[in-house]
Design a protein around this motif. Structure first.
Motif, PDB file in Angstrom:
ATOM      1  N   ILE B  35       0.840  -1.203   0.000  1.00  0.00           N
ATOM      2  CA  ILE B  35       0.000   0.000   0.000  1.00  0.00           C
ATOM      3  C   ILE B  35       0.880   1.260   0.000  1.00  0.00           C
ATOM      4  O   ILE B  35       0.660   2.187  -0.773  1.00  0.00           O
ATOM      5  CB  ILE B  35      -0.962   0.004   1.205  1.00  0.00           C
ATOM      6  N   TYR B  36       1.900   1.293   0.859  1.00  0.00           N
ATOM      7  CA  TYR B  36       2.777   2.469   0.904  1.00  0.00           C
ATOM      8  C   TYR B  36       3.366   2.740  -0.479  1.00  0.00           C
ATOM      9  O   TYR B  36       3.382   3.861  -0.963  1.00  0.00           O
ATOM     10  CB  TYR B  36       3.920   2.258   1.903  1.00  0.00           C
ATOM     11  N   ARG B  37       3.865   1.692  -1.106  1.00  0.00           N
ATOM     12  CA  ARG B  37       4.505   1.872  -2.411  1.00  0.00           C
ATOM     13  C   ARG B  37       3.504   2.316  -3.465  1.00  0.00           C
ATOM     14  O   ARG B  37       3.858   3.060  -4.385  1.00  0.00           O
ATOM     15  CB  ARG B  37       5.149   0.569  -2.865  1.00  0.00           C
ATOM     16  N   SER B  38       2.255   1.857  -3.343  1.00  0.00           N
ATOM     17  CA  SER B  38       1.263   2.223  -4.357  1.00  0.00           C
ATOM     18  C   SER B  38       0.994   3.729  -4.327  1.00  0.00           C
ATOM     19  O   SER B  38       0.429   4.275  -5.270  1.00  0.00           O
ATOM     20  CB  SER B  38      -0.029   1.426  -4.161  1.00  0.00           C
ATOM     21  N   TYR B  39       1.396   4.398  -3.242  1.00  0.00           N
ATOM     22  CA  TYR B  39       1.237   5.850  -3.143  1.00  0.00           C
ATOM     23  C   TYR B  39       2.560   6.592  -3.374  1.00  0.00           C
ATOM     24  O   TYR B  39       2.645   7.787  -3.144  1.00  0.00           O
ATOM     25  CB  TYR B  39       0.707   6.227  -1.753  1.00  0.00           C
ATOM     26  N   GLY B  40       3.593   5.854  -3.763  1.00  0.00           N
ATOM     27  CA  GLY B  40       4.870   6.510  -4.014  1.00  0.00           C
ATOM     28  C   GLY B  40       5.722   6.734  -2.779  1.00  0.00           C
ATOM     29  O   GLY B  40       6.672   7.509  -2.811  1.00  0.00           O
ATOM     30  N   PHE B  41       5.399   6.087  -1.655  1.00  0.00           N
ATOM     31  CA  PHE B  41       6.295   6.134  -0.490  1.00  0.00           C
ATOM     32  C   PHE B  41       7.417   5.130  -0.724  1.00  0.00           C
ATOM     33  O   PHE B  41       7.174   4.042  -1.242  1.00  0.00           O
ATOM     34  CB  PHE B  41       5.553   5.772   0.797  1.00  0.00           C
ATOM     35  N   SER B  42       8.636   5.489  -0.322  1.00  0.00           N
ATOM     36  CA  SER B  42       9.730   4.531  -0.484  1.00  0.00           C
ATOM     37  C   SER B  42      10.370   4.239   0.870  1.00  0.00           C
ATOM     38  O   SER B  42      10.302   5.042   1.794  1.00  0.00           O
ATOM     39  CB  SER B  42      10.756   5.036  -1.494  1.00  0.00           C
ATOM     40  N   PRO B  43      10.964   3.060   1.000  1.00  0.00           N
ATOM     41  CA  PRO B  43      11.474   2.627   2.310  1.00  0.00           C
ATOM     42  C   PRO B  43      12.816   3.257   2.661  1.00  0.00           C
ATOM     43  O   PRO B  43      13.619   3.551   1.784  1.00  0.00           O
ATOM     44  CB  PRO B  43      11.639   1.120   2.125  1.00  0.00           C
ATOM     45  N   ILE B  44      13.047   3.437   3.947  1.00  0.00           N
ATOM     46  CA  ILE B  44      14.385   3.779   4.434  1.00  0.00           C
ATOM     47  C   ILE B  44      14.655   2.893   5.650  1.00  0.00           C
ATOM     48  O   ILE B  44      13.747   2.243   6.178  1.00  0.00           O
ATOM     49  CB  ILE B  44      14.528   5.260   4.870  1.00  0.00           C
ATOM     50  N   ASP B  45      15.912   2.865   6.088  1.00  0.00           N
ATOM     51  CA  ASP B  45      16.208   2.258   7.388  1.00  0.00           C
ATOM     52  C   ASP B  45      17.295   3.077   8.059  1.00  0.00           C
ATOM     53  O   ASP B  45      18.078   3.763   7.390  1.00  0.00           O
ATOM     54  CB  ASP B  45      16.625   0.793   7.246  1.00  0.00           C
ATOM     55  N   GLY B 109      10.439  -1.006  11.372  1.00  0.00           N
ATOM     56  CA  GLY B 109      11.641  -1.376  12.114  1.00  0.00           C
ATOM     57  C   GLY B 109      11.357  -1.698  13.567  1.00  0.00           C
ATOM     58  O   GLY B 109      10.312  -1.334  14.117  1.00  0.00           O
ATOM     59  N   THR B 110      12.332  -2.378  14.182  1.00  0.00           N
ATOM     60  CA  THR B 110      12.218  -2.762  15.579  1.00  0.00           C
ATOM     61  C   THR B 110      12.659  -1.606  16.464  1.00  0.00           C
ATOM     62  O   THR B 110      13.602  -0.892  16.131  1.00  0.00           O
ATOM     63  CB  THR B 110      13.111  -3.983  15.844  1.00  0.00           C
ATOM     64  N   VAL B 111      11.971  -1.428  17.587  1.00  0.00           N
ATOM     65  CA  VAL B 111      12.390  -0.430  18.580  1.00  0.00           C
ATOM     66  C   VAL B 111      12.395  -1.092  19.956  1.00  0.00           C
ATOM     67  O   VAL B 111      11.798  -2.145  20.151  1.00  0.00           O
ATOM     68  CB  VAL B 111      11.459   0.808  18.572  1.00  0.00           C
TER      69      VAL B 111
END
Lengths: 442, 442
Positions: B35-45, B109-111
């Protein structure tokens, strides 16, 4: 509150992943998960923090493992995991009764080592392991090799070699020579062959390990055997004839190569390499290493093997197993170098430009229509100059932009700009998804 | 080495994920990524470890944040991240120049928090955030709501409400009443309304916060407004008429609900709730909370909102943004309770039983054929009693078993056992993939 800023910085040996690097990593992990699952492996996870005692094991030399270790608020001696193998051993000792055997798991997780950072070496990195435990069946060893093979193919590598060896082969020879108790030293010397050459390996075997020059010659001749797997195994059989454990290893390797042939694996990608001597203190049966033909210098990108007992530190239940570990960072570097990283952009596929903020409802409705048809779509959030918007689209490597101002709304069409060719086409609402799918498939 | 075993145990507040729980978690994260990608959000870490100074911020109260904090080998004061927001602020301050704005990222991510563990509360858990930064456009606020909406639908929830509010509405009223400087206290009291009731909230406002009884009544009447978003906004307009910032908030919410209507979102799932007073110290514009109709007690499963400045601790560049955070653990608990967790088994879909170990090549060849046709397949590794093998298949919830002994091999067929119905059918090699696909689709 003071107005002084805190300097934004990461710790030495740690790094941020920006979208491009992170997308490549997610792509690789998605493929790994798909292949693991296609073989019936299921995922597990374990905590990042464990009792230090568990990670150190008995007589553990902390400096070897370079733990991030500290005392927590409850005065417990804790540390961050430095690999996924020891946590898996602890996990298996606790849970194998409920899970039953054979148990096949994969584990993709971050690990931490307080090593001196070097080029390409970080204090935080990911591991990606899979293992079958609770069975000594050769079928599991063969399956392990097939998983590696399928992974490499699925990642897009066409030229690779999985080198196989079996610890019992060389052990069979050493047994025959009466040198079994010196095997660790012999293997350690042999491991240096590619680096220091035959002459110096023989020196080390005779001087440090203390075996005869004749024996050293025999070991090196053995390790130098080449040819097809069957040819090598024929030669090995002659050298170790009569040694039961050695012959058992030969039989297992014969079955492995024969089953792979029957199952349609490309034999050019498999090799028997009786010189592999790595994982001395750990592997007891099959050993695997995977090399990229085009990038031999990068080393093995996926290594593994069989072990006798996973969790002896934690339980009396004997858990033999076989597995391997994917070298994520090496693979990512290799995929980038060989142009195998999917370059689909760091945003969506289609950007809808914003011309008229009072038309936000129309733009958003269209974006939802495109998403439903499987196209990832982004609406530029404000009516900036079109040049600014197209710059943004190019930076995120969108494939197309959909443009509509008052003219288009009046005439009931959208203007589609192909961002690679630069051509513009007017398309009606109903035709738009199919039209964009055609652009995206080029 | 002593023979004493190390007790296998996890730290208090930490837990292992067994395959079933982990598959559900992976399923949820896969949907979120899609879903995130379908809106053009991209991952970071970002790293798990940061300088403690960065995580604590200025005047940071360590006990509030319950950091796992220690001194590393290089004598640095470091800590494990306790959320993904502060690392994102640090990341943005360092990288926004290269990335440009608007910048849309997601971060799974884990916290870690050294809190007192309670039922359902762990010291290690995952967060799943998405944000658009570098723009004040209302389009981004509306998009944030749509992402939440699509996520909930994609996860299989049909009955949910996304409650929306805007900080400027109540602020507008307080401004008109001359109470803007008391807004933190007023909001804090209001936040307790569902727990302590109207009477006690008024007491707190008059006695502790120090506003008049009349003002307190007005605030509570305001917070009690109900009806459709348009009805509520009409009432709000009357109450705050003439207050510019307040009217700006009203206009933004009008646009939000209107665009959602135009874009085809189900209005029954959206609500304007002017009583939401959470995130007092953080959100400055829109505020979102998401409730499950069938499980109201579980609280909000996805919350977020707009903020004025993400990274003020680290950079002078002002970075306004809007985003939300998915409550993974709550969602997983809810999905389990509502039967939405995919129950496809913890192994593959089809198990090939092993009758004759000399036929391993045939079994393996078949398994590869099935995998190529998209069926995840496992070969049982050794020729145990068929009952044992079927027990294993049932435990891992395979859907079908393929069985072949000497009889079948002679006649060139496979026996397929449907593990749900128990029926057995003989199928030829060529027909097998299609036959199994039919079973799997039931």
């Amino acid at each position: 509150m003071s107005n002084e800023l805190i300097k934004p910085q990461t710790l030495k040996g740690f790094r941020d992943y920006l979208p491009e690097a992170m997308l490549a990593r997610e792509h690789l992990m998605e493929i790994a998960r798909r292949i693991y699952r296609s073989y019936g492996f299921s995922p597990i996870d374990t905590p990042a923090l464990e009792y230090a005692e568990i990670l150190l094991g008995k007589g553990g030399d902390e400096s070897d493992k370079q733990l991030f270790r500290f005392t927590d608020q409850g005065d417990r001696d804790v540390a961050m995991r430095f690999d996924l193998t020891i946590p898996f051993a602890r996990f298996a000792a606790q849970n194998i009764g409920a899970l039953g055997t054979p148990f096949k798991r994969y584990h993709i997780g971050t690990v931490w080592r307080a090593e001196k950072p070097q080029k390409g070496r970080y204090r935080e990195f990911m591991q990606c392991d899979f293992d079958s435990i609770g069975t000594e069946a050769n079928a599991s060893d063969i399956e392990t090799l097939m998983v590696i093979y399928d992974l490499m193919e699925a990642l897009g590598f066409s030229a690779f070699t999985i080198r196989v060896n079996h610890r019992q082969l060389l052990n069979g020879l050493l047994d025959k020579l009466g040198l079994l108790e010196k095997s660790t030293g012999v293997l350690r010397a042999l491991d240096k062959l590619p680096k220091i050459g035959r002459r110096m390996v023989i020196d080390e075997m005779t001087q440090s390990v203390g075996i005869s020059a004749e024996s050293a010659e025999q070991v090196l001749n053995f390790a130098g055997l080449s040819g097809t797997p069957d040819q090598i195994l024929d030669e090995v059989e002659k050298l170790i004839a009569g040694n039961e454990r050695g012959m058992e290893g030969v039989a297992k390797l014969r079955e492995l190569f024969s089953v792979c042939r029957q199952s349609g694996l490309n034999e050019q990608r498999l090799a028997l390499d009786v010189s592999i001597a790595r994982g001395l203190d750990y592997y007891t049966g099959t050993i695997y290493e995977t090399f990229l033909t085009e990038l031999p210098g990068i080393g093995s990108v996926c290594s593994g093997g069989r072990y006798d007992n996973l969790a002896g530190l934690f339980t009396k239940e004997k858990l033999p197993g076989v597995g391997a570990s994917l070298g994520l960072d090496r693979l990512l570097a290799a995929m980038e170098e060989l142009g195998l990283v999917q370059n689909t952009g760091i945003g969506g596929q289609v950007m809808i430009a914003m011309f008229d903020e009072t038309r936000l409802g129309d733009y958003m409705r269209l974006s939802r229509q495109l998403r439903r048809s499987g196209i990832s779509t982004e609406v530029y959030p404000l009516a900036r100059k079109v040049q600014k918007q197209l710059q943004y689209a190019n930076r995120k490597r969108f494939r197309a932009a959909v443009i509509a101002g008052s003219q288009e709304f009046e005439r009931g069409v959208w203007t589609v700009k192909d961002l690679e060719s630069g051509t513009q086409t007017e398309v009606t609402d109903a035709e738009l998804p199919a039209f964009l799918h055609r652009i995206l498939s080029h």
